[in-house]
Design an enzyme around this catalytic site. Sequence first.
Site, mmCIF file in Angstrom:
data_model
loop_
_atom_site.group_PDB
_atom_site.id
_atom_site.type_symbol
_atom_site.label_atom_id
_atom_site.label_comp_id
_atom_site.label_asym_id
_atom_site.label_seq_id
_atom_site.Cartn_x
_atom_site.Cartn_y
_atom_site.Cartn_z
ATOM 1 N N MET A 1 33.886 40.704 43.129
ATOM 2 C CA MET A 1 34.402 39.905 44.244
ATOM 3 C C MET A 1 34.139 40.652 45.558
ATOM 4 S SD MET A 1 37.648 37.819 42.879
ATOM 5 C CE MET A 1 38.841 39.123 42.954
ATOM 6 N N LEU B 1 32.926 46.432 47.619
ATOM 7 C CA LEU B 1 32.468 47.346 46.571
ATOM 8 C C LEU B 1 32.880 48.786 46.867
ATOM 9 C CD1 LEU B 1 28.863 46.062 45.746
ATOM 10 C CD2 LEU B 1 31.065 45.249 44.910
ATOM 11 N N HIS B 2 33.050 49.544 45.788
ATOM 12 C CA HIS B 2 33.379 50.967 45.878
ATOM 13 C C HIS B 2 32.701 51.679 44.716
ATOM 14 C CE1 HIS B 2 36.119 49.906 42.709
ATOM 15 N NE2 HIS B 2 36.782 49.072 43.498
ATOM 16 N N HIS C 1 32.600 50.003 41.310
ATOM 17 C CA HIS C 1 31.562 48.980 41.119
ATOM 18 C C HIS C 1 30.196 49.652 40.941
ATOM 19 C CE1 HIS C 1 34.574 46.588 43.533
ATOM 20 N NE2 HIS C 1 34.381 45.791 42.505
ATOM 21 N N GLN D 1 41.178 32.094 40.904
ATOM 22 C CA GLN D 1 41.943 33.127 40.197
ATOM 23 C C GLN D 1 43.041 33.728 41.063
ATOM 24 O OE1 GLN D 1 38.202 35.555 39.666
ATOM 25 N NE2 GLN D 1 39.652 37.246 39.814
ATOM 26 N N GLN E 1 41.702 41.671 31.452
ATOM 27 C CA GLN E 1 40.581 40.798 31.822
ATOM 28 C C GLN E 1 39.391 41.038 30.901
ATOM 29 O OE1 GLN E 1 39.077 39.832 35.974
ATOM 30 N NE2 GLN E 1 37.687 41.508 35.504
ATOM 31 N N SER F 1 39.511 47.553 45.058
ATOM 32 C CA SER F 1 39.210 47.012 46.401
ATOM 33 C C SER F 1 40.490 46.842 47.204
ATOM 34 C CB SER F 1 38.518 45.656 46.266
ATOM 35 O OG SER F 1 37.369 45.783 45.473
ATOM 36 N N ARG F 2 41.621 46.688 46.502
ATOM 37 C CA ARG F 2 42.890 46.459 47.204
ATOM 38 C C ARG F 2 43.462 47.752 47.809
ATOM 39 N NH1 ARG F 2 43.672 42.353 43.113
ATOM 40 N NH2 ARG F 2 44.256 40.397 44.125
HETATM 41 O O1 PAF Z 1 37.167 41.700 38.299
HETATM 42 C C1 PAF Z 1 36.776 40.950 39.212
HETATM 43 O O2 PAF Z 1 36.328 41.399 40.273
HETATM 44 C C2 PAF Z 1 36.861 39.449 39.021
HETATM 45 O O3 PAF Z 1 37.979 39.085 38.313
HETATM 46 C C3 PAF Z 1 35.577 38.846 38.407
HETATM 47 C C4 PAF Z 1 35.373 39.332 36.997
HETATM 48 C C5 PAF Z 1 34.369 39.189 39.260
HETATM 49 C C6 PAF Z 1 35.700 37.321 38.346
HETATM 50 O O4 PAF Z 1 35.879 36.775 39.622
#
Ligand code: PAF
Length: 251
Positions: A8, A11-12, A15, A39, A130, A159-160
């Site tokens: 999403m 990035l860091h 990722h 989501q 997840q 990211s938060r």
């Molecule tokens: O983990 C995430 O960043 C999100 O939940 C994903 C898997 C990209 C789905 O939007």
Amino acid sequence: MTVLVPTMGALHKGHQALIKRARTLSKEVVVSIFVNPLQFENKDDFEKYPRSPERDIQLATLAGATEVWMPDYDEVYPGDITKLSAGPLGKLFEGASRPEHFDGVVTVVNRLFEIVKPTAAVFGEKDFQQLAIIKAMKSKVEIIGVPTVREFDGLALSSRNIRLTEAGRVSANVIHRALAAAHLAPSVAIAQEIIDSTLATEPAFTCDYSAIIDEATFELATDSTRNKRAIIAGWIDGVRLLDNMQMGERR
Ligand code: PAF
């Protein structure tokens, strides 16, 4: 063969670890960046979700992405949306606190897979529930999990994290402290006690849940710590933080 790294954005290094892992599997690595409204149960959280597209392109490319794909809403969801269900696992823990969150995740992941048609896709273990739910989708795409990347003090990269205040950022390592203190405990009961007493030392942390679960079923663990994982979620400065650690894992 194409390997997809769904993200999403914002990035860091976490990722980048996913992208590097993807590059070990294939020369073709697509990084998708799409903040999926489906989501987010909370509109404010969706709006405040950090966005840094220019920097994301740089970080993804540096880590080895061969394509950074930033679809718009209509490309991902043309016409009516058929929301998929994440099943019973989607209702536990993170799903209990964030109703429909995992339905939104499986819906978007399914769409990304339909569009990109990857052979494999890489996700972080930080979002352990997840990852389990995406594996349970039983798509033809091979799902690969990558260990969590941490800050110097153990805080899981997210990211938060940039939304934490300076003081909140210091307090946030209580989650890792609790996991690290408990993961070698001789029993589930002792591990849970260590986690809860460690979390209680940090008044800035509001705990949502802390549990030790069976890694395969997500049922609460009872006796042995074998194949069990401690999971924690809560808030600091109104920012939702989550982390997990395999019991018995040396960290
Ligand atoms: O983990 C995430 O960043 C999100 O939940 C994903 C898997 C990209 C789905 O939007």
